[in-house]
Design a protein around this motif. Structure first.
Motif, mmCIF file in Angstrom:
data_model
loop_
_atom_site.group_PDB
_atom_site.id
_atom_site.type_symbol
_atom_site.label_atom_id
_atom_site.label_comp_id
_atom_site.label_asym_id
_atom_site.label_seq_id
_atom_site.Cartn_x
_atom_site.Cartn_y
_atom_site.Cartn_z
ATOM 1 N N VAL A 1 0.869 -1.051 0.034
ATOM 2 C CA VAL A 1 0.232 0.025 -0.036
ATOM 3 C C VAL A 1 0.648 1.247 -0.139
ATOM 4 O O VAL A 1 0.698 2.476 -0.068
ATOM 5 N N HIS A 2 1.949 1.200 0.166
ATOM 6 C CA HIS A 2 3.139 2.326 0.548
ATOM 7 C C HIS A 2 4.328 1.930 -0.084
ATOM 8 O O HIS A 2 4.875 0.804 0.548
ATOM 9 N N GLY B 1 1.766 2.442 -9.382
ATOM 10 C CA GLY B 1 0.977 1.105 -9.771
ATOM 11 C C GLY B 1 1.819 -0.106 -9.480
ATOM 12 O O GLY B 1 2.943 -0.341 -9.756
ATOM 13 N N TRP B 2 0.954 -1.118 -8.782
ATOM 14 C CA TRP B 2 1.635 -2.453 -8.489
ATOM 15 C C TRP B 2 0.962 -3.295 -9.629
ATOM 16 O O TRP B 2 0.021 -3.338 -9.802
ATOM 17 N N GLY C 1 7.885 8.831 -1.888
ATOM 18 C CA GLY C 1 6.847 8.471 -0.734
ATOM 19 C C GLY C 1 5.451 8.469 -1.382
ATOM 20 O O GLY C 1 5.123 9.703 -1.571
ATOM 21 N N ALA C 2 4.834 7.297 -1.482
ATOM 22 C CA ALA C 2 3.686 7.603 -2.366
ATOM 23 C C ALA C 2 2.913 6.007 -1.968
ATOM 24 O O ALA C 2 3.383 5.183 -1.603
ATOM 25 N N SER C 3 1.590 6.214 -2.254
ATOM 26 C CA SER C 3 0.690 5.102 -1.971
ATOM 27 C C SER C 3 0.945 4.409 -3.200
ATOM 28 O O SER C 3 1.155 4.617 -4.198
ATOM 29 N N ILE D 1 8.671 -0.867 1.691
ATOM 30 C CA ILE D 1 7.394 -1.420 1.189
ATOM 31 C C ILE D 1 6.580 -1.493 2.384
ATOM 32 O O ILE D 1 6.870 -2.508 3.315
ATOM 33 N N SER D 2 5.478 -0.862 2.633
ATOM 34 C CA SER D 2 4.480 -1.211 3.680
ATOM 35 C C SER D 2 3.158 -1.915 3.177
ATOM 36 O O SER D 2 2.897 -1.648 2.021
ATOM 37 N N TYR D 3 2.582 -2.890 3.822
ATOM 38 C CA TYR D 3 1.318 -3.681 3.229
ATOM 39 C C TYR D 3 0.208 -3.301 4.185
ATOM 40 O O TYR D 3 0.202 -3.039 5.137
#
Length: 303
Positions: free
Chosen positions: A144-145, A183-184, A161-163, A231-233
């Motif tokens: 998510v980030h 975009g993932w 730094g972005a979602s 990377i945060s989830y």
């Protein structure tokens, strides 16, 4: 001034205007949000068979020439580059027309866990995670980030730094993340979640500039070997990565077709990696939002 001379001048002016429009449409004057070359589409796979996902060209070792290019690539766009007005809706990625199926490796190295990471990596990554580490094998949570630090830990300058949101390749073979969002490139087309173990890296793509404004990966080209990615989830866990080589500029067409760049889409040995991609803006070029090159960064997980 005679009438014939006036008519001649108007004719020259009209031809100049037509030529300018033609070059703009052809991308010769392209600027703004620009397409990023994307990997071939990969069929969705189960967590136990991610290493056999169909994606990318035949694997080869990362070539020394690619590493040399990464260290010597000239940065044609910097923070001083003008954020000129661009058309909206341009795709961030274009993919090859075909993909090949890669066989699963016959032997796989042991999967690391946070406690099993080399002591040097653990020490260098100790200042990166603010929460629990995500699993090393399979990650069920969605990213998510993403943050990129111009140094080894969070005390360094943050350049990204972005979602993150899930995105897919369109029918025309292009990826177009929402502006101001990374975009993932994920399931069902690309099965790897950034941070989990796979034969293919996770892939994150973002605009460098959109509609005349700096976008999420505007400073990605500044990334250098040793810089940190976090990377945060959506379950509160995190994963930390170390960038292996300086950001490298790649020709868009070659990036998805030439073996020189296969490392961006497929790993020689299954591991925990992420590839970040944006476009390269050329100063003074542009109206239609087209770029000839991509900036590419790959990072290996360390925590």
């Amino acid at each position: 001034m005679s009438t014939n001379v006036k008519r001649g001048l108007w004719a020259v002016l009209l031809l100049a205007c037509i030529a300018a429009v033609w070059f703009a449409v052809r991308g010769g004057l392209a600027l703004g949000d620009t397409p990023i070359s994307a990997p071939p589409s990969a069929a969705s796979t189960s967590a136990s068979s991610r290493d056999t996902a169909s994606a990318g060209p035949t694997p080869t070792e990362r070539s020394s020439s690619a590493s040399a290019t990464a260290s010597s690539a000239s940065v044609t766009t910097s923070s001083s580059a003008p954020a000129s007005t661009a058309s909206t809706g341009n795709a961030v990625a274009s993919a090859p027309t075909a993909a090949t199926s890669a066989p699963a490796p016959t032997t796989a190295p042991a999967t690391p866990t946070p406690s099993e990471a080399p002591s040097s990596s653990t020490a260098s990554a100790s200042g990166l995670l603010t929460g629990l580490a995500a699993p090393w094998e399979d990650i069920a949570a969605a990213p998510v980030h993403v943050a990129v630090y111009r140094g080894p830990d969070r005390s360094a300058e943050q350049i990204v730094g972005a979602s993150i949101e899930l995105t897919q390749m369109r029918d025309d073979g292009e990826i177009n993340p929402t502006p101001q969002t990374v975009g993932w490139y994920g399931p069902p087309q690309w099965s790897t979640t950034p941070g989990e173990r796979s034969g293919y890296p996770g892939v994150l793509a973002g605009h460098i500039i959109h509609s005349g404004s700096k976008d999420v990966f505007y400073r990605l080209q500044e990334a250098r070997a040793g810089d940190a990615v976090v990377i945060s989830y959506d379950d509160g866990t995190q994963a930390a990565f170390r960038i292996q080589d300086d950001a490298v500029s790649a020709d868009k067409t070659a990036f998805t077709q030439d073996e020189e760049w296969v490392w961006a889409w497929k790993l020689d040995v299954p591991g925990n990696a992420v590839t970040l991609i944006t476009c390269e803006l050329v100063e003074g070029s542009g109206m239609t939002g087209y770029s000839l090159n991509n900036w590419v960064v790959q990072a290996d997980r360390v925590a």
